[in-house]
Design a protein around this motif. Structure first.
Motif, mmCIF file in Angstrom:
data_model
loop_
_atom_site.group_PDB
_atom_site.id
_atom_site.type_symbol
_atom_site.label_atom_id
_atom_site.label_comp_id
_atom_site.label_asym_id
_atom_site.label_seq_id
_atom_site.Cartn_x
_atom_site.Cartn_y
_atom_site.Cartn_z
ATOM 1 N N PHE A 1 0.740 -1.288 0.266
ATOM 2 C CA PHE A 1 0.080 -0.007 0.218
ATOM 3 C C PHE A 1 0.990 0.741 -0.045
ATOM 4 O O PHE A 1 0.851 2.183 -0.947
ATOM 5 C CB PHE A 1 -0.926 -0.265 0.995
ATOM 6 C CG PHE A 1 -1.136 0.213 2.590
ATOM 7 C CD1 PHE A 1 -0.585 1.483 3.074
ATOM 8 C CD2 PHE A 1 -0.096 -0.668 3.244
ATOM 9 C CE1 PHE A 1 0.042 1.791 4.330
ATOM 10 C CE2 PHE A 1 0.060 -0.882 4.686
ATOM 11 C CZ PHE A 1 0.490 1.146 5.049
ATOM 12 N N ALA A 2 2.283 0.609 0.526
ATOM 13 C CA ALA A 2 3.035 2.506 0.589
ATOM 14 C C ALA A 2 4.349 1.757 0.061
ATOM 15 O O ALA A 2 4.978 0.888 0.229
ATOM 16 C CB ALA A 2 2.852 3.691 1.796
ATOM 17 N N GLN A 3 5.531 2.355 -0.484
ATOM 18 C CA GLN A 3 6.652 2.091 -0.555
ATOM 19 C C GLN A 3 7.307 3.607 -0.629
ATOM 20 O O GLN A 3 7.281 4.357 -0.755
ATOM 21 C CB GLN A 3 7.504 1.468 -2.018
ATOM 22 C CG GLN A 3 6.781 2.209 -3.258
ATOM 23 C CD GLN A 3 7.692 1.531 -4.401
ATOM 24 O OE1 GLN A 3 7.343 -0.017 -3.849
ATOM 25 N NE2 GLN A 3 7.315 1.924 -5.322
ATOM 26 N N GLY A 4 8.961 3.504 0.369
ATOM 27 C CA GLY A 4 9.734 4.406 0.657
ATOM 28 C C GLY A 4 11.005 4.023 -0.041
ATOM 29 O O GLY A 4 11.485 3.344 0.581
ATOM 30 N N THR A 5 12.010 5.697 -0.469
ATOM 31 C CA THR A 5 12.790 5.377 -0.261
ATOM 32 C C THR A 5 13.810 5.997 0.847
ATOM 33 O O THR A 5 13.394 7.409 0.669
ATOM 34 C CB THR A 5 13.542 5.924 -1.536
ATOM 35 O OG1 THR A 5 13.040 4.443 -2.279
ATOM 36 C CG2 THR A 5 15.091 5.099 -1.777
ATOM 37 N N GLY A 6 14.833 6.625 1.102
ATOM 38 C CA GLY A 6 15.165 7.492 2.028
ATOM 39 C C GLY A 6 17.009 7.432 2.164
ATOM 40 O O GLY A 6 17.378 6.416 1.700
ATOM 41 N N HIS A 7 17.549 8.573 2.423
ATOM 42 C CA HIS A 7 18.986 8.770 2.514
ATOM 43 C C HIS A 7 18.936 9.472 3.919
ATOM 44 O O HIS A 7 18.504 10.120 4.210
ATOM 45 C CB HIS A 7 19.822 9.482 1.609
ATOM 46 C CG HIS A 7 19.249 8.856 -0.251
ATOM 47 N ND1 HIS A 7 18.495 9.648 -0.966
ATOM 48 C CD2 HIS A 7 19.604 7.959 -0.828
ATOM 49 C CE1 HIS A 7 18.224 8.649 -2.444
ATOM 50 N NE2 HIS A 7 18.573 8.164 -2.114
ATOM 51 N N PHE A 8 20.687 9.198 4.887
ATOM 52 C CA PHE A 8 20.497 8.818 6.149
ATOM 53 C C PHE A 8 21.833 9.014 6.155
ATOM 54 O O PHE A 8 22.889 8.325 5.113
ATOM 55 C CB PHE A 8 20.036 7.333 6.997
ATOM 56 C CG PHE A 8 18.669 7.516 6.761
ATOM 57 C CD1 PHE A 8 17.937 7.775 7.068
ATOM 58 C CD2 PHE A 8 17.656 6.264 5.560
ATOM 59 C CE1 PHE A 8 16.760 8.058 7.402
ATOM 60 C CE2 PHE A 8 16.576 5.946 5.766
ATOM 61 C CZ PHE A 8 15.829 6.602 6.500
#
Length: 172
Positions: free
Chosen positions: A155-162
């Motif tokens: 139902f959702a997906q995400g991409t992150g940089h940390f």
């Protein structure tokens, strides 16, 4: 020369679970959203336990988009922190008490986080798993997937940089 006897597995599991609990309980927002983590071996699954306060649109009803984004980001940060601290937890260098009290223990900081809303989050528990694409000394890239009843129907997906935490002795 005798080998040292390995620790009983029950003690290892208790140490891992205590460290994960301390990691999660150290963030009040995680408590507010009622996010828990299920640990199976080295794999973490975030669980957004449903509550009526999470509903954004009562006419559908659907989980609020901000809650969905926070759930994905929390899953990414906790997974990344767990992966980063795991060798030190396993060696006994840091314990559950150290995670909350030691000022040298730092968490990754979000540089950016993008969410793709694929469908409405239904009024029920949601699950998320983070996959670390790259984790270096200074930077990490993480992908997160969230589902409810069927893992194949996200139902959702995400991409992150940390920004990864630097040890106090290292020069940035």
């Amino acid at each position: 020369m005798a080998r040292p006897r390995p620790e009983p597995m029950q003690l290892v599991k208790q140490r891992r679970d205590a460290a994960l609990t301390a990691l999660v309980e150290g963030v009040p927002y995680i408590q507010f959203l009622n996010i828990t983590f299920d640990r199976r071996g080295d794999e973490l699954t975030g669980v957004l336990n449903f509550d009526d306060k999470l509903i954004g649109n009562p006419f559908l009803p659907a989980i609020h988009g901000g809650v969905t984004a926070a759930f994905l980001e929390v899953t990414a940060v906790i997974t990344l922190s767990w992966e980063h601290m795991f060798p030190r937890i396993e060696s006994g260098e840091i314990g559950a008490d150290d995670i909350l009290t030691d000022e040298n223990i730092r968490f990754p900081k979000t540089i950016d986080f993008t969410v793709d809303y694929l469908r409405s989050g239904l009024p029920r528990d949601a699950y998320a798993r983070a996959f670390i694409n790259r984790s270096g000394r200074r930077y990490a890239s993480v992908r997160v997937e969230a589902w409810q009843d069927n893992h194949a129907k996200l139902f959702a997906q995400g991409t992150g940089h940390f920004l990864m935490p630097q040890s106090p002795t290292s020069k940035a």
